[in-house]
Design a protein around this motif. Structure first.
Motif, short mmCIF file in Angstrom:
data_model
loop_
_atom_site.label_atom_id
_atom_site.label_comp_id
_atom_site.label_asym_id
_atom_site.label_seq_id
_atom_site.Cartn_x
_atom_site.Cartn_y
_atom_site.Cartn_z
N SER A 130 0.79 -1.21 -0.16
CA SER A 130 0.00 0.17 0.14
C SER A 130 1.03 1.32 -0.08
CB SER A 130 -0.72 0.07 1.36
OG SER A 130 -1.71 1.11 1.18
N GLU A 131 2.04 1.29 0.78
CA GLU A 131 2.85 2.39 0.73
C GLU A 131 3.58 2.72 -0.52
OE1 GLU A 131 4.31 2.66 5.47
OE2 GLU A 131 5.03 1.09 4.22
N VAL A 132 4.07 1.63 -0.76
CA VAL A 132 4.57 1.77 -2.47
C VAL A 132 3.74 2.31 -3.25
CG1 VAL A 132 5.81 0.54 -4.40
CG2 VAL A 132 6.43 -0.15 -2.12
N LEU A 133 2.41 1.64 -3.39
CA LEU A 133 1.68 2.19 -4.51
C LEU A 133 1.02 3.60 -4.18
CD1 LEU A 133 -0.61 -0.82 -4.63
CD2 LEU A 133 0.33 -0.01 -6.55
N SER A 134 1.15 4.12 -2.84
CA SER A 134 0.52 5.47 -2.48
C SER A 134 1.99 6.42 -3.25
CB SER A 134 0.48 5.62 -1.07
OG SER A 134 0.25 6.96 -0.66
N PHE A 135 3.25 6.11 -2.88
CA PHE A 135 4.18 6.72 -3.44
C PHE A 135 4.16 6.95 -4.94
CE2 PHE A 135 6.85 5.74 0.71
CZ PHE A 135 6.99 6.94 1.03
N LEU A 136 3.50 5.92 -5.46
CA LEU A 136 3.58 5.96 -6.94
C LEU A 136 2.11 6.59 -7.72
CD1 LEU A 136 4.55 2.42 -7.74
CD2 LEU A 136 5.93 4.45 -8.06
N GLY A 137 1.23 7.14 -6.47
CA GLY A 137 0.26 8.02 -6.91
C GLY A 137 -1.19 7.04 -7.00
N HIS A 138 -0.84 5.62 -6.49
CA HIS A 138 -2.17 4.82 -6.76
C HIS A 138 -2.83 4.30 -5.26
CE1 HIS A 138 -1.01 4.19 -10.86
NE2 HIS A 138 0.21 4.05 -10.58
N HIS A 139 -3.97 4.01 -5.33
CA HIS A 139 -4.59 3.77 -4.05
C HIS A 139 -4.56 2.17 -4.41
CE1 HIS A 139 -6.50 7.26 -3.03
NE2 HIS A 139 -6.91 7.49 -3.96
N PHE A 140 -4.54 1.45 -3.13
CA PHE A 140 -4.28 -0.11 -3.22
C PHE A 140 -5.65 -0.78 -3.72
CE2 PHE A 140 -4.84 -4.18 -1.25
CZ PHE A 140 -3.59 -4.67 -1.47
N SER A 141 -5.19 -1.62 -4.54
CA SER A 141 -6.33 -2.73 -5.11
C SER A 141 -5.39 -3.88 -5.33
CB SER A 141 -7.01 -2.08 -6.29
OG SER A 141 -6.00 -1.95 -7.48
N ARG A 142 -6.16 -4.94 -5.51
CA ARG A 142 -5.39 -6.16 -5.84
C ARG A 142 -4.95 -5.99 -7.10
NH1 ARG A 142 -4.48 -8.93 -1.63
NH2 ARG A 142 -6.21 -9.06 -0.02
N PRO A 143 -5.68 -5.69 -8.09
CA PRO A 143 -5.04 -5.54 -9.47
C PRO A 143 -3.85 -4.57 -9.44
CG PRO A 143 -7.65 -5.15 -9.59
CD PRO A 143 -7.04 -5.28 -8.37
N LYS A 144 -4.05 -3.62 -8.99
CA LYS A 144 -2.36 -2.59 -8.90
C LYS A 144 -1.40 -3.34 -7.99
CE LYS A 144 -4.11 1.17 -10.52
NZ LYS A 144 -3.84 1.48 -12.02
N MET A 145 -1.91 -4.03 -7.10
CA MET A 145 -0.74 -4.86 -6.44
C MET A 145 -0.12 -5.77 -7.31
SD MET A 145 -0.91 -7.09 -2.63
CE MET A 145 -1.97 -8.40 -3.64
N ARG A 146 -0.88 -6.70 -8.10
CA ARG A 146 -0.45 -7.74 -9.10
C ARG A 146 0.41 -7.02 -10.38
NH1 ARG A 146 -5.34 -9.94 -7.77
NH2 ARG A 146 -6.45 -9.04 -9.72
N GLN A 147 0.20 -5.61 -10.47
CA GLN A 147 0.99 -4.94 -11.59
C GLN A 147 2.18 -4.49 -10.77
OE1 GLN A 147 -1.72 -1.82 -12.64
NE2 GLN A 147 -2.61 -3.22 -14.23
N LEU A 148 2.30 -4.10 -9.58
CA LEU A 148 3.33 -3.75 -8.82
C LEU A 148 4.10 -4.70 -8.86
CD1 LEU A 148 5.06 -1.80 -7.21
CD2 LEU A 148 3.74 -2.35 -5.14
N CYS A 149 3.84 -6.00 -8.70
CA CYS A 149 4.77 -7.46 -8.65
C CYS A 149 5.41 -7.62 -9.85
CB CYS A 149 3.74 -8.68 -8.07
SG CYS A 149 3.39 -8.61 -6.49
#
Length: 121
Positions: free
Chosen positions: A30-49
């Motif tokens: 969630s913190e990494v996604l926030s730094f990147l300007g995104h809210h946490f979601s499972r699809p965003k987390m998978r993309q982050l991976c």
């Protein structure tokens, strides 16, 4: 792997993870996604991976310790399934992905990243 189609610039993600390593701290998805300007979601987390995998491939080419292992679940401080699928194999770890043995492996890998980047501060 090509950078095309990734959620974020791998160099930006790498910088976030190097900063966390230098500070001696893990960082949540969630913190990494926030730094990147995104809210946490499972699809965003998978993309982050996918980006994290790219970052680690590049780190390996430079002889640096892995950084994706620093990205952990808020609930238990361990990496998610995406890391374990490849990470456990890379470290010849065959145990459960949760619990004391998993925590011991992750602490060891965190320490390696923290020590490496602290020396380069």
């Amino acid at each position: 792997m090509s950078e095309a189609g990734l959620l974020a610039d791998p160099q930006e993600v790498r910088a976030i993870l190097v900063a966390a390593a230098k500070a001696g701290e893990a960082i949540t998805y969630s913190e990494v996604l926030s730094f990147l300007g995104h809210h946490f979601s499972r699809p965003k987390m998978r993309q982050l991976c996918k980006v994290l995998s790219y970052v680690d491939d590049e780190a390996a080419c430079r002889g640096e310790p892995e950084l994706a292992v620093l990205v952990v679940r808020q609930s238990d401080g361990l990496p998610g399934q995406g890391w374990w699928i490849e990470g456990a194999k890379a470290h010849a770890y065959t145990g459960l992905w949760e619990g004391p043995k998993a925590q011991k492996l992750i602490r060891k890998l965190h320490k390696a990243a923290f020590d490496y980047w602290r020396e380069r501060s």
